[in-house]
Scaffold this active site. Structure first.
Site, short mmCIF file in Angstrom:
data_model
loop_
_atom_site.label_atom_id
_atom_site.label_comp_id
_atom_site.label_asym_id
_atom_site.label_seq_id
_atom_site.Cartn_x
_atom_site.Cartn_y
_atom_site.Cartn_z
N LYS A 19 -12.69 -1.60 0.32
CA LYS A 19 -11.89 -0.75 -0.59
C LYS A 19 -12.60 -0.70 -1.95
O LYS A 19 -13.62 -0.04 -2.06
CB LYS A 19 -10.45 -1.28 -0.64
CG LYS A 19 -9.74 -1.08 0.71
CD LYS A 19 -8.27 -1.38 0.68
CE LYS A 19 -7.60 -0.96 1.99
NZ LYS A 19 -7.18 -2.07 2.83
N SER A 26 0.79 -1.23 0.00
CA SER A 26 0.00 0.00 0.00
C SER A 26 0.83 1.28 0.00
O SER A 26 0.31 2.34 -0.32
CB SER A 26 -0.94 0.00 1.20
OG SER A 26 -0.20 0.06 2.39
N HIS A 39 -5.76 -4.48 -1.64
CA HIS A 39 -5.50 -3.33 -2.53
C HIS A 39 -5.41 -3.74 -3.99
O HIS A 39 -5.23 -2.89 -4.85
CB HIS A 39 -4.19 -2.63 -2.15
CG HIS A 39 -4.31 -1.70 -0.99
ND1 HIS A 39 -4.96 -0.48 -1.06
CD2 HIS A 39 -3.86 -1.80 0.29
CE1 HIS A 39 -4.89 0.12 0.11
NE2 HIS A 39 -4.24 -0.65 0.95
C1 LIG Z 1 -7.09 -2.50 4.26
C2 LIG Z 1 -6.39 -3.79 4.42
C3 LIG Z 1 -6.82 -4.75 5.34
C4 LIG Z 1 -7.93 -4.47 6.31
O1 LIG Z 1 -9.17 -4.55 5.69
P1 LIG Z 1 -10.48 -4.21 6.55
O2 LIG Z 1 -11.55 -4.94 5.83
O3 LIG Z 1 -10.63 -2.75 6.53
O4 LIG Z 1 -10.24 -4.75 7.91
C5 LIG Z 1 -6.17 -5.96 5.39
N1 LIG Z 1 -5.12 -6.22 4.57
C6 LIG Z 1 -4.66 -5.32 3.68
C7 LIG Z 1 -3.51 -5.66 2.81
C8 LIG Z 1 -5.28 -4.08 3.59
O5 LIG Z 1 -4.82 -3.18 2.72
#
Ligand SMILES: *Cc1c(COP(=O)(O)O)cnc(C)c1O
Length: 394
Positions: free
Chosen positions: A244, A185, A213
């Protein structure tokens, strides 16, 4: 003295340390839906380049209608975990949709991907097993691995030489699992899944990838890293989020081999001991995957936007990390500069975030720009012009 008093002093002094170090996180209040432009509580309207709404679905009318429809037909909340009385037809439908999207055998839903990652290792792997994890993996993977009794190995980010070393060391264990984020990220780089797959074959290891992501973003039709590297159906465990690209509400999932998902339903603690997702979220989720199966318009637009932005910023002389995703890191190296520039960009109506140590390595401060299918060419041009203006006035 009241027992809390001493603890209060302790916390106050720690909070002060955080403030002094400049690491105290202030939350900016938004008084509008999450969208391509947002209205701040101050009344200022800004273009949003820091949401994870890669496909622009967070305020999509179709998703909102699907959520309302599911709430009308199936109610507000489930008041139960899945295995007692918290499984509706909709939950199973969404699990099937996600499996179809990734070309996997079955799916299990969680309240968040944080929970999916927190609950995946402990039930599957024991002290005779090894988990080999990329150093830049998400916090939830790190925590999840900690909760299991498996022996931990860590390899440098996307470093295949180091991964091979760790795989050699790990030959003594019963089972081996390589775990990586699909897209990292802070840089926007994609895990080299082709090489990871080859090493996994050579050294008898299974593979888990967190597509949070990358799903909806990476790959010709946005089906994630297994599409990009032609590995559909060959990665053992995929985790991901509905928070996301897929609408941005809440919810996570683990999808993959049938027996693995089966075992997680029996033993995964965040699944067994936490509430079932509400019908509105599940209904909108089903709609999202239908939408993405029907048309590739959003994914195509996202890819065009990302390519356009990177090219124009590079042409303008900015130092852009090589990216293969919708994350574009504008490298500034200096922490203070990254904060000042983000603040100036906000004045210019561009909402981006500056990151510096310890979120990124020392001396690697940057502004992260996140592209979305919802951005129009004029939005991108305004953002690029603001970057140039703010740079040149220094
Ligand atoms: C955003 C993210 C998470 C967490 O996801 P949520 O559903 O918001 O708990 C887990 N792993 C990665 C790689 C992320 O970017």
């Amino acid at each position: 003295m009241e027992p809390y008093k001493k603890f209060q002093q302790h916390l106050s002094s720690e909070l002060n340390e955080i403030r002094k170090a400049g690491l105290y996180k202030e939350e900016r209040i938004i008084a509008s839906p999450q969208s391509v432009s947002v209205k701040l509580a101050s009344g200022q309207e800004v273009l949003n380049f820091c949401a994870n709404s890669y496909l622009g679905l967070s305020d999509n009318p179709g998703l909102i209608a699907a959520a309302k429809e599911a709430m009308s037909s199936r109610g507000y909340g489930m008041s139960s975990v899945r295995f007692i009385c918290g499984t509706q037809d909709l939950h199973r439908q969404l699990e099937a949709s996600i499996a179809r999207f990734f070309g996997t055998e079955d799916t299990i839903l969680y309240a968040a991907c944080f929970d999916a990652n927190g609950g995946v290792f402990e039930p599957l792997f024991h002290d005779s097993d090894a988990i080999i994890s990329d150093a830049l993996n998400h916090a939830s993977i790190i925590d999840g691995v900690r909760l299991s009794k498996a022996v931990r190995y860590r390899y440098a980010n996307a470093d295949m030489g180091d991964l091979e070393e760790k795989l050699k060391e790990a030959q003594k264990h019963r089972f081996r699992l390589i775990v990586t984020d699909g897209v990292f990220s802070m840089d926007g780089n994609v895990a080299p899944m082709d090489k990871i797959y080859a090493l996994a074959q050579q050294y008898d290891a299974m593979i888990m990838v967190d597509e949070s992501h990358s799903a909806g973003v990476v790959g010709k039709t946005g089906h994630g890293v297994t599409e990009q590297y032609n590995l559909r159906g060959r990665v053992d465990i995929i985790t991901g989020t509905l928070g996301k690209a897929f609408g941005g509400a809440v919810g996570g999932f683990t999808t993959g081999r049938k027996e693995i998902i089966d075992m997680l339903r029996q033993r995964s603690r965040p699944y067994l001991f936490s509430n079932s997702l509400p019908p509105s979220v599940v209904g909108a989720g089903i709609y999202t995957f239908e939408l993405l199966e029907k048309s590739n318009e959003l994914q195509d637009r996202l890819h065009e936007n990302a390519a356009y932005f990177v090219k124009r910023m590079t042409d303008a002389g900015f130092d852009i990390k090589p990216t293969q995703s919708a994350i574009c890191a504008v490298m500034l190296y200096d922490a203070k500069l990254s904060q000042e520039m983000a603040r100036r960009l906000l004045d210019e109506g561009i909402y981006v975030t500056g990151f510096y140590y310890p979120v990124v390595p020392q001396g690697q401060a940057r502004i992260r720009v996140q592209l979305s299918a919802a951005h129009q060419r004029t939005h991108l041009d305004k953002c690029i012009a603001a970057f140039i203006k703010v740079r040149d006035e220094r």
